[in-house]
Design a protein around this motif. Structure first.
Motif, PDB file in Angstrom:
ATOM      1  N   TYR A 267       0.827  -1.204   0.000  1.00  0.00           N
ATOM      2  CA  TYR A 267       0.000   0.000   0.000  1.00  0.00           C
ATOM      3  C   TYR A 267       0.863   1.256   0.000  1.00  0.00           C
ATOM      4  O   TYR A 267       0.569   2.212  -0.734  1.00  0.00           O
ATOM      5  CB  TYR A 267      -0.937  -0.001   1.208  1.00  0.00           C
ATOM      6  CG  TYR A 267      -1.759   1.263   1.319  1.00  0.00           C
ATOM      7  CD1 TYR A 267      -2.718   1.573   0.348  1.00  0.00           C
ATOM      8  CD2 TYR A 267      -1.580   2.159   2.365  1.00  0.00           C
ATOM      9  CE1 TYR A 267      -3.468   2.741   0.424  1.00  0.00           C
ATOM     10  CE2 TYR A 267      -2.328   3.327   2.452  1.00  0.00           C
ATOM     11  CZ  TYR A 267      -3.266   3.610   1.475  1.00  0.00           C
ATOM     12  OH  TYR A 267      -3.998   4.768   1.548  1.00  0.00           O
ATOM     13  N   THR A 268       1.916   1.275   0.804  1.00  0.00           N
ATOM     14  CA  THR A 268       2.776   2.463   0.829  1.00  0.00           C
ATOM     15  C   THR A 268       3.450   2.675  -0.522  1.00  0.00           C
ATOM     16  O   THR A 268       3.649   3.817  -0.946  1.00  0.00           O
ATOM     17  CB  THR A 268       3.855   2.353   1.930  1.00  0.00           C
ATOM     18  OG1 THR A 268       4.596   1.134   1.757  1.00  0.00           O
ATOM     19  CG2 THR A 268       3.226   2.363   3.310  1.00  0.00           C
ATOM     20  N   ILE A 269       3.784   1.585  -1.228  1.00  0.00           N
ATOM     21  CA  ILE A 269       4.376   1.718  -2.559  1.00  0.00           C
ATOM     22  C   ILE A 269       3.422   2.450  -3.497  1.00  0.00           C
ATOM     23  O   ILE A 269       3.851   3.257  -4.339  1.00  0.00           O
ATOM     24  CB  ILE A 269       4.727   0.323  -3.140  1.00  0.00           C
ATOM     25  CG1 ILE A 269       5.976  -0.240  -2.454  1.00  0.00           C
ATOM     26  CG2 ILE A 269       4.966   0.403  -4.650  1.00  0.00           C
ATOM     27  CD1 ILE A 269       6.351  -1.626  -2.929  1.00  0.00           C
ATOM     28  N   THR A 270       2.118   2.187  -3.351  1.00  0.00           N
ATOM     29  CA  THR A 270       1.141   2.792  -4.257  1.00  0.00           C
ATOM     30  C   THR A 270       0.885   4.264  -3.950  1.00  0.00           C
ATOM     31  O   THR A 270       0.302   4.964  -4.793  1.00  0.00           O
ATOM     32  CB  THR A 270      -0.200   2.041  -4.191  1.00  0.00           C
ATOM     33  OG1 THR A 270      -0.796   2.215  -2.893  1.00  0.00           O
ATOM     34  CG2 THR A 270      -0.007   0.560  -4.462  1.00  0.00           C
TER      35      THR A 270
ATOM     36  N   ALA B   4       9.250   4.147   0.346  1.00  0.00           N
ATOM     37  CA  ALA B   4       8.504   2.978   0.829  1.00  0.00           C
ATOM     38  C   ALA B   4       9.452   1.832   1.161  1.00  0.00           C
ATOM     39  O   ALA B   4       9.326   1.184   2.211  1.00  0.00           O
ATOM     40  CB  ALA B   4       7.485   2.540  -0.223  1.00  0.00           C
ATOM     41  N   ILE B   5      10.410   1.567   0.285  1.00  0.00           N
ATOM     42  CA  ILE B   5      11.351   0.474   0.520  1.00  0.00           C
ATOM     43  C   ILE B   5      12.288   0.805   1.681  1.00  0.00           C
ATOM     44  O   ILE B   5      12.639  -0.065   2.479  1.00  0.00           O
ATOM     45  CB  ILE B   5      12.134   0.160  -0.768  1.00  0.00           C
ATOM     46  CG1 ILE B   5      11.208  -0.547  -1.758  1.00  0.00           C
ATOM     47  CG2 ILE B   5      13.376  -0.673  -0.491  1.00  0.00           C
ATOM     48  CD1 ILE B   5      11.868  -1.044  -3.027  1.00  0.00           C
TER      49      ILE B   5
ATOM     50  N   MET C 104       4.483  20.032   8.113  1.00  0.00           N
ATOM     51  CA  MET C 104       3.190  19.856   7.480  1.00  0.00           C
ATOM     52  C   MET C 104       3.168  18.653   6.530  1.00  0.00           C
ATOM     53  O   MET C 104       2.110  18.198   6.136  1.00  0.00           O
ATOM     54  CB  MET C 104       2.830  21.128   6.695  1.00  0.00           C
ATOM     55  CG  MET C 104       2.589  22.341   7.581  1.00  0.00           C
ATOM     56  SD  MET C 104       1.264  22.076   8.792  1.00  0.00           S
ATOM     57  CE  MET C 104      -0.145  21.970   7.694  1.00  0.00           C
ATOM     58  N   SER C 105       4.354  18.162   6.156  1.00  0.00           N
ATOM     59  CA  SER C 105       4.402  17.053   5.205  1.00  0.00           C
ATOM     60  C   SER C 105       4.277  15.691   5.872  1.00  0.00           C
ATOM     61  O   SER C 105       4.445  14.674   5.226  1.00  0.00           O
ATOM     62  CB  SER C 105       5.730  17.105   4.418  1.00  0.00           C
ATOM     63  OG  SER C 105       6.834  17.030   5.296  1.00  0.00           O
ATOM     64  N   PHE C 106       3.982  15.681   7.175  1.00  0.00           N
ATOM     65  CA  PHE C 106       3.812  14.393   7.867  1.00  0.00           C
ATOM     66  C   PHE C 106       2.694  13.596   7.216  1.00  0.00           C
ATOM     67  O   PHE C 106       1.635  14.112   6.897  1.00  0.00           O
ATOM     68  CB  PHE C 106       3.478  14.627   9.338  1.00  0.00           C
ATOM     69  CG  PHE C 106       3.083  13.360  10.056  1.00  0.00           C
ATOM     70  CD1 PHE C 106       4.032  12.410  10.378  1.00  0.00           C
ATOM     71  CD2 PHE C 106       1.760  13.112  10.374  1.00  0.00           C
ATOM     72  CE1 PHE C 106       3.670  11.239  11.028  1.00  0.00           C
ATOM     73  CE2 PHE C 106       1.389  11.953  11.028  1.00  0.00           C
ATOM     74  CZ  PHE C 106       2.357  11.017  11.353  1.00  0.00           C
ATOM     75  N   SER C 107       2.937  12.312   7.024  1.00  0.00           N
ATOM     76  CA  SER C 107       1.970  11.478   6.332  1.00  0.00           C
ATOM     77  C   SER C 107       1.645  10.237   7.149  1.00  0.00           C
ATOM     78  O   SER C 107       2.538   9.569   7.667  1.00  0.00           O
ATOM     79  CB  SER C 107       2.527  11.066   4.961  1.00  0.00           C
ATOM     80  OG  SER C 107       1.703  10.096   4.357  1.00  0.00           O
ATOM     81  N   TYR C 108       0.362   9.943   7.228  1.00  0.00           N
ATOM     82  CA  TYR C 108      -0.088   8.709   7.878  1.00  0.00           C
ATOM     83  C   TYR C 108       0.476   7.497   7.156  1.00  0.00           C
ATOM     84  O   TYR C 108       0.762   6.471   7.761  1.00  0.00           O
ATOM     85  CB  TYR C 108      -1.617   8.695   7.871  1.00  0.00           C
ATOM     86  CG  TYR C 108      -2.248   7.375   8.233  1.00  0.00           C
ATOM     87  CD1 TYR C 108      -2.164   6.875   9.531  1.00  0.00           C
ATOM     88  CD2 TYR C 108      -2.950   6.630   7.278  1.00  0.00           C
ATOM     89  CE1 TYR C 108      -2.757   5.658   9.864  1.00  0.00           C
ATOM     90  CE2 TYR C 108      -3.545   5.425   7.612  1.00  0.00           C
ATOM     91  CZ  TYR C 108      -3.439   4.943   8.899  1.00  0.00           C
ATOM     92  OH  TYR C 108      -4.016   3.748   9.227  1.00  0.00           O
ATOM     93  N   VAL C 109       0.663   7.627   5.842  1.00  0.00           N
ATOM     94  CA  VAL C 109       1.181   6.521   5.046  1.00  0.00           C
ATOM     95  C   VAL C 109       2.620   6.186   5.463  1.00  0.00           C
ATOM     96  O   VAL C 109       3.013   5.019   5.462  1.00  0.00           O
ATOM     97  CB  VAL C 109       1.116   6.856   3.544  1.00  0.00           C
ATOM     98  CG1 VAL C 109       1.657   5.695   2.711  1.00  0.00           C
ATOM     99  CG2 VAL C 109      -0.316   7.172   3.132  1.00  0.00           C
ATOM    100  N   HIS C 110       3.410   7.195   5.820  1.00  0.00           N
ATOM    101  CA  HIS C 110       4.763   6.936   6.305  1.00  0.00           C
ATOM    102  C   HIS C 110       4.726   6.101   7.587  1.00  0.00           C
ATOM    103  O   HIS C 110       5.549   5.205   7.783  1.00  0.00           O
ATOM    104  CB  HIS C 110       5.508   8.257   6.568  1.00  0.00           C
ATOM    105  CG  HIS C 110       5.939   8.956   5.314  1.00  0.00           C
ATOM    106  ND1 HIS C 110       5.150   9.884   4.690  1.00  0.00           N
ATOM    107  CD2 HIS C 110       7.063   8.857   4.561  1.00  0.00           C
ATOM    108  CE1 HIS C 110       5.775  10.346   3.618  1.00  0.00           C
ATOM    109  NE2 HIS C 110       6.931   9.729   3.519  1.00  0.00           N
ATOM    110  N   PHE C 111       3.757   6.425   8.441  1.00  0.00           N
ATOM    111  CA  PHE C 111       3.583   5.623   9.658  1.00  0.00           C
ATOM    112  C   PHE C 111       3.265   4.175   9.307  1.00  0.00           C
ATOM    113  O   PHE C 111       3.799   3.243   9.916  1.00  0.00           O
ATOM    114  CB  PHE C 111       2.464   6.214  10.521  1.00  0.00           C
ATOM    115  CG  PHE C 111       1.981   5.294  11.612  1.00  0.00           C
ATOM    116  CD1 PHE C 111       2.754   5.076  12.746  1.00  0.00           C
ATOM    117  CD2 PHE C 111       0.762   4.633  11.488  1.00  0.00           C
ATOM    118  CE1 PHE C 111       2.315   4.210  13.748  1.00  0.00           C
ATOM    119  CE2 PHE C 111       0.319   3.775  12.482  1.00  0.00           C
ATOM    120  CZ  PHE C 111       1.103   3.567  13.611  1.00  0.00           C
ATOM    121  N   LEU C 112       2.404   3.965   8.315  1.00  0.00           N
ATOM    122  CA  LEU C 112       2.077   2.612   7.883  1.00  0.00           C
ATOM    123  C   LEU C 112       3.313   1.897   7.338  1.00  0.00           C
ATOM    124  O   LEU C 112       3.475   0.684   7.517  1.00  0.00           O
ATOM    125  CB  LEU C 112       0.983   2.631   6.816  1.00  0.00           C
ATOM    126  CG  LEU C 112      -0.409   3.095   7.257  1.00  0.00           C
ATOM    127  CD1 LEU C 112      -1.387   3.034   6.078  1.00  0.00           C
ATOM    128  CD2 LEU C 112      -0.928   2.251   8.420  1.00  0.00           C
TER     129      LEU C 112
END
Length: 294
Positions: free
Chosen positions: A85-88, A95-96, A142-150
């Motif tokens: 999901y993070t790759i997408t 992501a890697i 401001m660029s914090f991402s929930y996806v980075h947490f995932l």
């Protein structure tokens, strides 16, 4: 000895390149199907490949801890869906890299669950890796991402899966362990697809309950099949690489999949990492090398 190390380096380089290429295929497929479908088909094809291998050479170990075998499969699936999901959603290199935090979590889990000793060097490496993660995720900007947490959470689940393997590697054949992973990794997406039309989940969990769309077109099916084949090839090359004696050298080479991924991502339209992200990638690589150093 030199030939064995050199061959191990070549095998690892090939595995790292193919692994990054596999991530690029995932990113292309994500334009037409969901990350959960990618996981489903990748594991579905994997089941047939592993069953063929087991039929050719039956396993010799007796087994006996099925709950741990299922747990390994569940943790592996959790790591894979978060990784795919993070790759997408975010650049392939990021992501890697976030998935490469798994060695840090392996070390922490080994300390708490397996009572392994943490040296001062390892503690310093964990801190370096943590700082690298902070620079990539930018939690105070401001660029914090929930996806980075995932992405980091995926690294944790991968580490938990590796730790589980250490518990069952002497009672289950390695192919049986992989089979449990791909079977659970195909069954759970199937269940989630069935539930998708009956549950109302928040947006941040929507990627786990997408509608199933039957892939259409020769291009998509060709990419799905290619992904399944090269994933298996990458794992075989990885196994061959770690059969070399000098594992510290092989561990260093394994991080080459990050620049490979950055390159593939750039070719697919990803932005090149900014200075903070690039510094974070370097710190995670440095921390990972310190953790794995004998």
């Amino acid at each position: 000895m030199l030939k064995r190390v050199d061959s191990g380096v070549l095998f690892m380089l090939a595995s790292a390149l193919i692994s990054a290429f596999n991530g690029a295929i995932t990113k292309i497929l994500a334009e037409d199907i969901s990350a959960l479908e990618i996981v489903f088909f990748r594991n579905l094809f994997g089941i047939f490949l592993i069953l063929y291998a087991l039929k050719h050479t039956p396993p010799k170990l007796s087994g006996g801890k099925f709950h741990l075998l299922f747990l390994r499969g569940f943790l592996g699936f959790s790591a894979m869906i978060l990784f795919f999901y993070t790759i997408t959603v975010i650049p392939l290199g990021e992501a890697i890299t976030l998935n490469k935090t798994s060695p840090f979590f392996v070390t922490i889990l080994a300390f708490f669950l397996l009572k392994e000793h943490l040296s001062k060097r390892v503690i310093a490496a964990l801190f370096i890796g943590f700082m690298g993660t902070v620079l990539i995720t930018k939690p105070f900007a401001m660029s914090f991402s929930y996806v980075h947490f995932l992405g980091v959470l995926g690294g944790f689940f991968a580490a938990a899966a590796y730790t589980t393997i250490k518990k069952i590697k002497d009672i289950y054949d390695s192919r049986v362990i992989v089979l449990s992973f791909v079977m659970v990794g195909a069954f759970l997406p199937f269940v989630l697809f069935l539930l998708a039309g009956y549950v109302d989940v928040p947006n941040f969990l929507g990627f786990l309950f997408p509608s199933f769309i039957v892939p259409s077109g020769l291009k998509i099916w060709s990419l799905i099949l290619l992904m399944a084949l090269i994933s298996t090839l990458s794992q075989w090359l990885l196994t061959k690489a770690y059969s070399a004696k000098n594992l510290s050298v092989i561990g260093v080479i394994s991080y080459t999949n990050i620049p490979f991924a950055i390159g593939f991502g750039w070719m697919l339209g990803d932005k090149f990492p900014d200075m903070l992200t690039f510094a974070g990638i370097c710190l995670i690589i440095l921390g990972g090398l310190l953790v794995s150093k004998k």
